[in-house]
Design an enzyme around this catalytic site. Sequence first.
Site, PDB file in Angstrom:
ATOM      1  N   ARG A 174       0.769  -1.268   0.059  1.00 42.52           N
ATOM      2  CA  ARG A 174       0.000  -0.087   0.081  1.00 42.52           C
ATOM      3  C   ARG A 174       0.729   1.184  -0.126  1.00 42.52           C
ATOM      4  NH1 ARG A 174      -2.498  -3.601  -1.392  1.00 42.52           N
ATOM      5  NH2 ARG A 174      -4.529  -4.327  -0.727  1.00 42.52           N
ATOM      6  N   SER A 224     -11.427  -1.845   1.673  1.00 43.31           N
ATOM      7  CA  SER A 224     -10.942  -2.180   2.860  1.00 43.31           C
ATOM      8  C   SER A 224     -10.740  -0.867   3.619  1.00 43.31           C
ATOM      9  CB  SER A 224      -9.429  -3.199   2.806  1.00 43.31           C
ATOM     10  OG  SER A 224      -9.844  -4.212   2.152  1.00 43.31           O
ATOM     11  N   GLU A 294      -6.697   2.727   6.069  1.00 43.04           N
ATOM     12  CA  GLU A 294      -6.135   2.598   4.736  1.00 43.04           C
ATOM     13  C   GLU A 294      -6.748   3.728   4.087  1.00 43.04           C
ATOM     14  OE1 GLU A 294      -6.475  -0.406   1.027  1.00 43.04           O
ATOM     15  OE2 GLU A 294      -5.620  -1.291   3.189  1.00 43.04           O
TER      16      GLU A 294
END
Length: 301
Positions: A174, A224, A294
């Site tokens: 990420r 997510s 996130e």
Amino acid sequence: MDFYKELCAAAGEENILLDEPMSRHTTFRIGGPADYFVTPSGAEEIRAVTELCRNRKVPYYITGNGSNLLVGDGGYRGVVIQVFKRMNEIRIEGERIYVQAGALLSKTAAAACEASLAGMEFASGIPGTIGGALRMNAGAYGGEMKEIVERAEVLTAEGETLTLSVEELGMGYRTSVIAKNDYVALAAVLKLHKGSREEIRGRMEELKRKRVEKQPLEYGSAGSTFKRPEGYFAGKLIEDAGLRGYRVGDAQVSEKHCGFVINRGSATAAEVTKLMNDVMERVRENSGVQLEPEVKRIGEF
């Protein structure tokens, strides 16, 4: 008004919206108005707009289709630059796909399938753009962008255009050099390999069925909500903390997949934020694990 006139000169008046509700431009379907919402058509317009913002000390934020973004209810005081539908060209030559940053992953994967190119099936259901996927090294079902990216073109904060190899992009979980250095992704070259169109389509359909079965696609969300903690799964930690279906107003931990926070219809950014904070606190108390969001947050909360 002087700034607005300069902005029009940089990007074209027809490509600028004033007080634009960000709920129209995020998959969460949440967010107050951005002072200025700009849709550039290429690197030169992005360079001109970002340079103007820096010179006039006006905050700006680059977004794609807003699939990983929570905008505050008070909106965004500054310029939101959307690299999306006016920068979405996809061109295939042999086993390479030349694609602009605004192209959707789903459309790029579909084009790859039609050309019998394999390797991008994992990304076919991710609701983001190529630019966002490069920035955060998007991945799903065992695949990651770093496995198919050959090189990318980016714009630096100083207005310089660079072409970076996949090694230079430093793509990790990420993250990437694009995120760390606040570059703007402009385009990429993806290197795939020849395969059977039927097998590629079959794999994409299989992953689609899994998503429909396991993810709350019928609701607004940002995918997510939390990063995967090392050695754990965020959704399992949230479920073990007794939070399946937990609600704050119209924001809810999905009953289908606890890793997703959903908008049941009229959730506010404040409700989502309160819910996320509650989840992090409860998970920490229950398991000792500190979850990390996130979802990116911008604007006035």
